[in-house]
Motif scaffolding. Structure first.
Motif, short mmCIF file in Angstrom:
data_model
loop_
_atom_site.label_atom_id
_atom_site.label_comp_id
_atom_site.label_asym_id
_atom_site.label_seq_id
_atom_site.Cartn_x
_atom_site.Cartn_y
_atom_site.Cartn_z
N ASN A 268 49.28 48.21 35.44
CA ASN A 268 49.35 49.34 36.36
C ASN A 268 47.93 49.78 36.69
O ASN A 268 47.34 50.61 36.01
CB ASN A 268 50.12 50.52 35.72
CG ASN A 268 51.61 50.34 35.78
OD1 ASN A 268 52.11 49.43 36.43
ND2 ASN A 268 52.34 51.21 35.12
N GLN A 269 47.38 49.15 37.70
CA GLN A 269 46.01 49.43 38.11
C GLN A 269 45.92 49.46 39.63
O GLN A 269 46.81 48.98 40.33
CB GLN A 269 45.06 48.36 37.57
CG GLN A 269 44.97 48.31 36.07
CD GLN A 269 44.31 49.52 35.46
OE1 GLN A 269 43.52 50.21 36.11
NE2 GLN A 269 44.63 49.81 34.22
N SER A 270 44.81 49.97 40.10
CA SER A 270 44.55 50.07 41.54
C SER A 270 44.08 48.72 42.09
O SER A 270 43.68 47.82 41.34
CB SER A 270 43.47 51.12 41.80
OG SER A 270 42.23 50.68 41.25
N LEU A 271 44.09 48.61 43.41
CA LEU A 271 43.54 47.42 44.05
C LEU A 271 42.06 47.25 43.69
O LEU A 271 41.60 46.14 43.43
CB LEU A 271 43.69 47.51 45.57
CG LEU A 271 45.11 47.39 46.12
CD1 LEU A 271 45.13 47.70 47.61
CD2 LEU A 271 45.67 46.00 45.84
N ARG A 272 41.34 48.35 43.66
CA ARG A 272 39.92 48.31 43.34
C ARG A 272 39.70 47.76 41.93
O ARG A 272 38.78 46.96 41.70
CB ARG A 272 39.28 49.70 43.49
CG ARG A 272 37.83 49.75 43.12
CD ARG A 272 36.96 48.98 44.09
NE ARG A 272 35.57 49.08 43.71
CZ ARG A 272 34.73 48.06 43.69
NH1 ARG A 272 35.11 46.88 44.09
NH2 ARG A 272 33.49 48.23 43.31
N MET A 273 40.53 48.18 40.97
CA MET A 273 40.38 47.68 39.61
C MET A 273 40.63 46.17 39.58
O MET A 273 39.95 45.43 38.87
CB MET A 273 41.32 48.38 38.65
CG MET A 273 41.18 47.90 37.21
SD MET A 273 39.51 48.02 36.53
CE MET A 273 39.35 49.77 36.33
N GLY A 274 41.59 45.71 40.35
CA GLY A 274 41.83 44.27 40.44
C GLY A 274 40.61 43.54 40.94
O GLY A 274 40.24 42.48 40.42
#
Length: 138
Positions: free
Chosen positions: A24-30
């Motif tokens: 459960n992470q943001s696109l930016r974290m990806g």
């Protein structure tokens, strides 16, 4: 990253296993994770998929990305209600990693008790999954 992450992920891949990061992470974290050059086959985030844990669809996508049968897939997570319980419901094997305050807060819950393994580091997972001879046998 915790100190054991890079070496443990590398050891899992070196043993011939497919290693996928999904959470459960943001696109930016990806993007940041992909940019770190971690020894993984894929990185996926809930934002990218448009579905968040504990939704069963998240775990269906994990299986699709991992390319293995549920019983041959090990999902590692620190939040038993969002990681262990839904992973087990999807037929995956699960390891509750007890790192950070939340993982210890929930360590004695019924959801945590569903885990196949309770580990304190990814290095322990390498030993469990590859065994003492180094052969992959989850």
């Amino acid at each position: 990253l915790y100190p054991d992450v890079r070496s443990a992920l590398g050891a899992l891949r070196a043993s011939g296993l497919r290693v996928v990061l999904a959470g459960n992470q943001s696109l930016r974290m990806g993007e940041l994770l992909r940019g770190m050059g971690l020894p993984v086959d894929a990185v996926a985030t809930s934002s990218g998929w448009g579905v968040v844990k504990p939704d069963p669809e998240f775990f269906r996508r994990v299986l699709e990305l991992g390319g293995a049968a549920p019983g041959d897939t090990v999902y590692v997570g620190d939040y038993p209600a969002f990681d262990i319980r839904p992973a087990k419901a999807a037929g995956l094997r699960a390891a509750h990693i007890r790192r950070g305050p939340w993982a210890y807060l929930w360590a004695d819950t019924a959801d945590a008790a569903m885990a196949d393994w309770r580990i304190d580091s990814l290095s322990e997972l390498v030993e469990i999954v590859t065994g003492p001879t180094g052969s992959s046998s989850p």
